[in-house]
Design a protein around this motif. Structure first.
Motif, PDB file in Angstrom:
ATOM      1  N   SER A  24     -22.103  16.759  15.463  1.00  0.00           N
ATOM      2  CA  SER A  24     -21.335  17.496  16.468  1.00  0.00           C
ATOM      3  C   SER A  24     -20.049  16.746  16.800  1.00  0.00           C
ATOM      4  N   VAL A  25     -18.998  17.516  17.068  1.00  0.00           N
ATOM      5  CA  VAL A  25     -17.702  16.972  17.480  1.00  0.00           C
ATOM      6  C   VAL A  25     -17.245  17.751  18.701  1.00  0.00           C
ATOM      7  N   THR A  26     -16.733  17.045  19.702  1.00  0.00           N
ATOM      8  CA  THR A  26     -16.234  17.682  20.925  1.00  0.00           C
ATOM      9  C   THR A  26     -14.720  17.553  20.999  1.00  0.00           C
ATOM     10  N   VAL A  27     -14.046  18.672  21.223  1.00  0.00           N
ATOM     11  CA  VAL A  27     -12.598  18.665  21.402  1.00  0.00           C
ATOM     12  C   VAL A  27     -12.290  19.159  22.815  1.00  0.00           C
ATOM     13  N   TYR A  28     -11.066  18.873  23.251  1.00  0.00           N
ATOM     14  CA  TYR A  28     -10.650  19.274  24.604  1.00  0.00           C
ATOM     15  C   TYR A  28      -9.486  20.261  24.510  1.00  0.00           C
ATOM     16  N   ILE A  29      -9.592  21.364  25.279  1.00  0.00           N
ATOM     17  CA  ILE A  29      -8.557  22.400  25.302  1.00  0.00           C
ATOM     18  C   ILE A  29      -7.840  22.342  26.650  1.00  0.00           C
ATOM     19  N   THR A  30      -6.510  22.122  26.587  1.00  0.00           N
ATOM     20  CA  THR A  30      -5.726  22.084  27.824  1.00  0.00           C
ATOM     21  C   THR A  30      -5.461  23.509  28.301  1.00  0.00           C
ATOM     22  N   ASP A  31      -4.827  23.624  29.464  1.00  0.00           N
ATOM     23  CA  ASP A  31      -4.510  24.968  29.983  1.00  0.00           C
ATOM     24  C   ASP A  31      -3.138  25.465  29.538  1.00  0.00           C
ATOM     25  N   ASP A  39     -21.081  15.894   7.931  1.00  0.00           N
ATOM     26  CA  ASP A  39     -19.899  15.191   8.427  1.00  0.00           C
ATOM     27  C   ASP A  39     -18.705  16.131   8.371  1.00  0.00           C
ATOM     28  N   PHE A  40     -17.927  16.167   9.436  1.00  0.00           N
ATOM     29  CA  PHE A  40     -16.687  16.924   9.445  1.00  0.00           C
ATOM     30  C   PHE A  40     -15.759  16.321  10.481  1.00  0.00           C
ATOM     31  N   THR A  41     -14.486  16.670  10.349  1.00  0.00           N
ATOM     32  CA  THR A  41     -13.485  16.209  11.310  1.00  0.00           C
ATOM     33  C   THR A  41     -12.605  17.379  11.727  1.00  0.00           C
ATOM     34  N   THR A  42     -11.929  17.225  12.846  1.00  0.00           N
ATOM     35  CA  THR A  42     -10.855  18.130  13.243  1.00  0.00           C
ATOM     36  C   THR A  42      -9.554  17.354  13.162  1.00  0.00           C
ATOM     37  N   ASP A  43      -8.455  18.071  12.963  1.00  0.00           N
ATOM     38  CA  ASP A  43      -7.187  17.360  12.782  1.00  0.00           C
ATOM     39  C   ASP A  43      -6.694  16.707  14.067  1.00  0.00           C
ATOM     40  N   GLU A  63      -9.943  29.408  26.087  1.00  0.00           N
ATOM     41  CA  GLU A  63     -10.262  28.987  27.447  1.00  0.00           C
ATOM     42  C   GLU A  63     -10.175  27.467  27.483  1.00  0.00           C
ATOM     43  N   PRO A  64      -9.653  26.897  28.598  1.00  0.00           N
ATOM     44  CA  PRO A  64      -9.534  25.442  28.678  1.00  0.00           C
ATOM     45  C   PRO A  64     -10.897  24.778  28.867  1.00  0.00           C
ATOM     46  N   GLY A  65     -10.951  23.462  28.581  1.00  0.00           N
ATOM     47  CA  GLY A  65     -12.169  22.690  28.784  1.00  0.00           C
ATOM     48  C   GLY A  65     -12.682  22.084  27.494  1.00  0.00           C
ATOM     49  N   GLU A  66     -13.838  21.382  27.594  1.00  0.00           N
ATOM     50  CA  GLU A  66     -14.447  20.763  26.419  1.00  0.00           C
ATOM     51  C   GLU A  66     -15.181  21.808  25.591  1.00  0.00           C
ATOM     52  N   LYS A  67     -15.037  21.685  24.270  1.00  0.00           N
ATOM     53  CA  LYS A  67     -15.705  22.586  23.335  1.00  0.00           C
ATOM     54  C   LYS A  67     -16.413  21.730  22.277  1.00  0.00           C
ATOM     55  N   THR A  68     -17.707  21.984  22.112  1.00  0.00           N
ATOM     56  CA  THR A  68     -18.499  21.223  21.137  1.00  0.00           C
ATOM     57  C   THR A  68     -18.776  22.078  19.910  1.00  0.00           C
ATOM     58  N   ILE A  69     -18.467  21.507  18.774  1.00  0.00           N
ATOM     59  CA  ILE A  69     -18.685  22.188  17.492  1.00  0.00           C
ATOM     60  C   ILE A  69     -19.750  21.394  16.733  1.00  0.00           C
ATOM     61  N   THR A  70     -20.709  22.108  16.157  1.00  0.00           N
ATOM     62  CA  THR A  70     -21.820  21.461  15.448  1.00  0.00           C
ATOM     63  C   THR A  70     -21.934  22.030  14.038  1.00  0.00           C
ATOM     64  N   LEU A  71     -22.149  21.135  13.076  1.00  0.00           N
ATOM     65  CA  LEU A  71     -22.387  21.526  11.689  1.00  0.00           C
ATOM     66  C   LEU A  71     -23.751  21.016  11.256  1.00  0.00           C
ATOM     67  N   LYS A  92     -22.021  25.972  14.554  1.00  0.00           N
ATOM     68  CA  LYS A  92     -22.168  26.476  15.916  1.00  0.00           C
ATOM     69  C   LYS A  92     -20.928  26.079  16.713  1.00  0.00           C
ATOM     70  N   GLY A  93     -20.358  27.069  17.389  1.00  0.00           N
ATOM     71  CA  GLY A  93     -19.199  26.787  18.230  1.00  0.00           C
ATOM     72  C   GLY A  93     -17.898  26.651  17.481  1.00  0.00           C
ATOM     73  N   LYS A  94     -17.917  26.892  16.182  1.00  0.00           N
ATOM     74  CA  LYS A  94     -16.691  26.740  15.402  1.00  0.00           C
ATOM     75  C   LYS A  94     -15.820  27.970  15.584  1.00  0.00           C
ATOM     76  N   GLU A  95     -14.589  27.783  16.031  1.00  0.00           N
ATOM     77  CA  GLU A  95     -13.614  28.856  16.193  1.00  0.00           C
ATOM     78  C   GLU A  95     -12.293  28.404  15.593  1.00  0.00           C
ATOM     79  N   PRO A  96     -11.505  29.328  15.047  1.00  0.00           N
ATOM     80  CA  PRO A  96     -10.198  28.922  14.518  1.00  0.00           C
ATOM     81  C   PRO A  96      -9.259  28.431  15.616  1.00  0.00           C
TER      82      PRO A  96
END
Length: 712
Positions: free
Chosen positions: A365-372, A303-307, A344-352, A336-340
């Motif tokens: 897994s948690v998916t976040v969205y990156i704007t441009d 289990d994990f969260t992003t702020d 690049e914009p778009g959906e990013k999935t992070i998995t623990l 997997k996919g974890k970056e500080p």
């Protein structure tokens, strides 16, 4: 083949301390010329030379004067033998061991073979004593000594006997037993009453006309181990490893188990017991192992969260790991996919994925969205948020546009020996030698290609007519290891840590003409073929000392071999020699960090190379790269400034000592090329003075650039 059932004589059982009859019987001396044993009720049984035993006027068991036990005996004898005997085999020959001893004689006979005991059989105050060492070795026991309790121990399988000089009480597997008389020490040997030993080991003891005969049955040992350490009910497949043995090397042909399970279905404590049988039908004593079976292991919960769920380009992401495990035993976390931050914009999935000590896994897994929208570019982000000791990506070409900082240096009269040619050893010999006095820094960096393991020694010889002293100060080594850059980073970091500790020298005295191996950490571990070894070490002497660096097979004595060894030839590429003025203070007069600036190191232009001499050839030497030089500099640094290192000549790794703290380049990697920078320090909201100490790491490429970059 005809099989014959047979039994053997077993007459001795240990009498526990506190059993009045047993204690009294153990201290009575049966008439000489008889065989005697302590019975299970503690009484003394006389036995004639044919083995006929009579206890209180009754003759129990077997015809022909043979006494048969009921199988309840213990301790290496005393139980009936339930097995088969191959045709033609004499049980007395193959199942009974015999030790013959004569009073006042150290010559003893074990199973027909004469040998010399450490002490003779002694008659003291009517009690016969023999050395514990001889008795134990004859029976196959291993001798030990407990310094805390001052007891001598004898161990065979899971049986332990303890004796103490001056005490008649012996201990058998933790139970106190009253012996025939106190043990005592004779010329360094612990002497124990033969009757006590016979009682504890279940032996038949014959005593007549000054001759003593001990007979006993040697049994196999049913040892085994259980793994793994943690066993979960209904889940863990239990592994049983056979550790059975026979003191006489006889084959084990049969076994019996109780309590053995491949999988234990319920939690709790279980005792597993095993007996084994040898080729002549003799069964071992039971050997038991107690295990604790744990409640079934439940999988961990990843289990994990992003702020946040939506971020801008280059915006820092805060991850909070909330994974749990029923046994609080999460051993591994895989992201997997974890970056500080993402760039690049778009959906990013992070998995623990988490894994516990039982190998069970869970994933989230948690998916976040990156704007441009851009918050920070990749380089701006690295400058602000990369932790000290880590690296970030930069434009290597843009580094050359940063203005350089002019500096001068003040040299101190420090001596330095660099032993790096031949860098690759292909034969044993003397890598370098010189006579030096005072403070000396040694730099070692070599690869073993001799084809077999070798050790490197630093030998100090006192050529003076009076005694001399040699002290070892700071030291750091890396390897032996196959990775050249890792050895360089480790040796540099450890040397700087030792330097910062500023410990007092460890002194060695040398008589006139005497030689000793010093800096013994160098030769702790053999250097295998293909392995690299790097080290720095500081030495101080009160007189001129001859130093020799010797590379030799670990089986040989360097002190006896050194005068027969030849000087290794140089390889024509690397550096070997003694150099002076090897400590440099870089003098920088301007504050740094108010605008981008850089200091170039190891470029031979601003940072000119030392000159020295190869004492083995008399050849002048140029210290290419200035490896081994110790640099110090004090700089004023502006607020909100990053101090970073950039490799300009290829890969680089090493360490720096900044305000007393060692910073590695990098913690877990290296600078692979000019497009990476390692963060060495980051100032806060106020200007700071930095004391920086470093030496350029062996196995890396030069030059390097130290950048001072304001955080805009």
């Amino acid at each position: 083949m005809k099989l014959v059932r047979w039994m053997t004589v077993v007459t001795l059982l240990a009498a526990p301390l506190g059993a009045a009859t047993g204690a009294a019987a153990a201290n009575e001396s049966p008439a000489r010329g008889s065989a005697y044993a302590v019975q299970s009720n503690g009484s003394v049984a006389a036995q004639d030379w044919q083995g006929n035993t009579d206890t209180e006027g009754e003759n129990e068991g077997g015809s022909g004067g043979e006494t048969v036990a009921d199988g309840s005996g213990a301790d290496g004898g005393g139980s009936a033998l339930d097995g088969t005997n191959p045709d033609g085999v004499n049980p007395d020959t193959f199942t009974t061991d015999e030790l013959l001893m004569r009073t006042d004689s150290a010559e003893m006979v074990l199973n027909g073979l004469a040998f010399q005991s450490v002490q003779p059989l002694v008659d003291k105050d009517g009690v016969l004593y023999a050395p514990l060492k001889t008795l134990a070795a004859s029976y196959g026991y291993k001798i030990g000594y407990n310094k805390t309790t001052k007891e001598s121990t004898a161990v065979l399988g899971n049986k332990e006997l303890r004796f103490k000089s001056g005490s008649a009480v012996a201990v058998s597997n933790g139970e106190k037993v009253m012996g025939a008389a106190p043990a005592y020490t004779l010329k360094g040997s612990l002497m124990v009453p033969v009757a006590t030993w016979a009682m504890l080991t279940g032996s038949v003891l014959h005593d007549a006309d000054g001759e003593v005969r001990l007979q006993w049955t040697t049994r196999p040992i049913a040892a085994f181990t259980v793994s793994p350490k943690e066993i979960f009910a209904g889940q863990t497949m239990v592994d049983y490893r056979d550790r059975a043995s026979h003191p006489r090397g006889l084959p084990i042909i049969n076994e019996e188990w109780t309590g053995r399970e491949s999988i234990f279905l319920f939690p709790g404590e279980y005792t597993i017991t095993r007996r084994v049988q040898d080729v002549y039908g003799i069964w071992s004593e039971p050997y038991s192992v107690t295990i604790k079976v744990l409640q079934p292991n439940m999988p961990p919960v990843a289990d994990f969260t992003t702020d946040k769920s939506v971020y801008r380009i280059g915006e820092p992401i805060v991850y909070t790991d909330r994974s749990t495990d029923d046994g609080n035993d999460i051993r591994k976390r895989t992201w997997k996919g974890k970056e500080p931050a993402f760039f690049e914009p778009g959906e990013k999935t992070i998995t623990l994925q988490v894994e516990d000590g039982g190998g069970l896994k869970s994933e989230k897994s948690v998916t976040v969205y990156i704007t441009d929208e851009v918050m920070y570019t990749r380089e701006e982000f690295g400058l602000r948020f990369t932790p000290v000791g880590e690296k970030y990506a930069i434009s290597g070409g843009a580094v050359l546009d940063i203005p350089t900082v002019p500096y001068t240096f003040r040299s101190q009269k420090a001596q330095m020996v660099r032993s790096n040619s031949p860098e690759t050893w292909v034969e044993e010999g003397i890598a370098y030698e010189d006579r030096l006095k005072g403070e000396v820094r040694f730099l070692f960096h070599n690869l073993n290609q001799i084809g077999r393991p070798v050790k490197m020694y630093l030998i100090a010889t006192n050529p003076n007519r009076t005694s001399a002293k040699v002290g070892i100060k700071a030291f750091g080594m890396g390897g032996p290891i196959k990775y050249v850059s890792t050895s360089g980073r480790l040796s540099t970091a450890r040397y700087l840590e030792s330097l910062a500790a500023d410990a007092e020298p460890v002194w060695t005295s040398l008589k006139p003409g005497e030689s000793k191996v010093i800096m013994n950490d160098l030769n702790k571990v053999p250097i295998k073929p293909g392995q690299v070894f790097s080290a720095y070490g500081d030495v101080v002497t009160d007189k001129e000392i001859q130093f020799r660096i010797v590379v030799l097979d670990p089986s040989k004595d360097p002190l006896t071999e050194m005068d027969t060894l030849k000087i290794m030839p140089r390889d024509g590429l690397h550096v070997r020699g003694t150099f002076y003025d090897a400590d440099r203070e870089l003098v920088i007069t301007e504050p740094l960090g108010y605008e981008p600036k850089r200091i170039v190191l190891g470029d031979r232009k601003m940072d000119t190379y030392l000159y020295g001499l190869d004492s083995t050839t008399g050849r002048p030497e140029h210290n290419l790269g200035n490896f081994g030089v110790l640099y110090r500099m004090k700089v004023e640094v502006a607020p909100n400034t990053v101090v970073a290192l950039n490799a300009r000549g290829g890969h680089y790794t090493g360490a720096f000592l900044i305000n007393g703290q060692v910073v590695k380049v990098t913690n877990d990697s290296i600078l692979r090329n000019a497009n990476e920078a390692a963060v060495l320090y980051r100032t806060g909201p106020f200007a700071e003075t930095l004391d920086i100490v470093f030496t350029l790491a062996s196995g890396s490429n030069l030059p390097v650039t130290m950048m001072f970059l304001p955080i805009s």
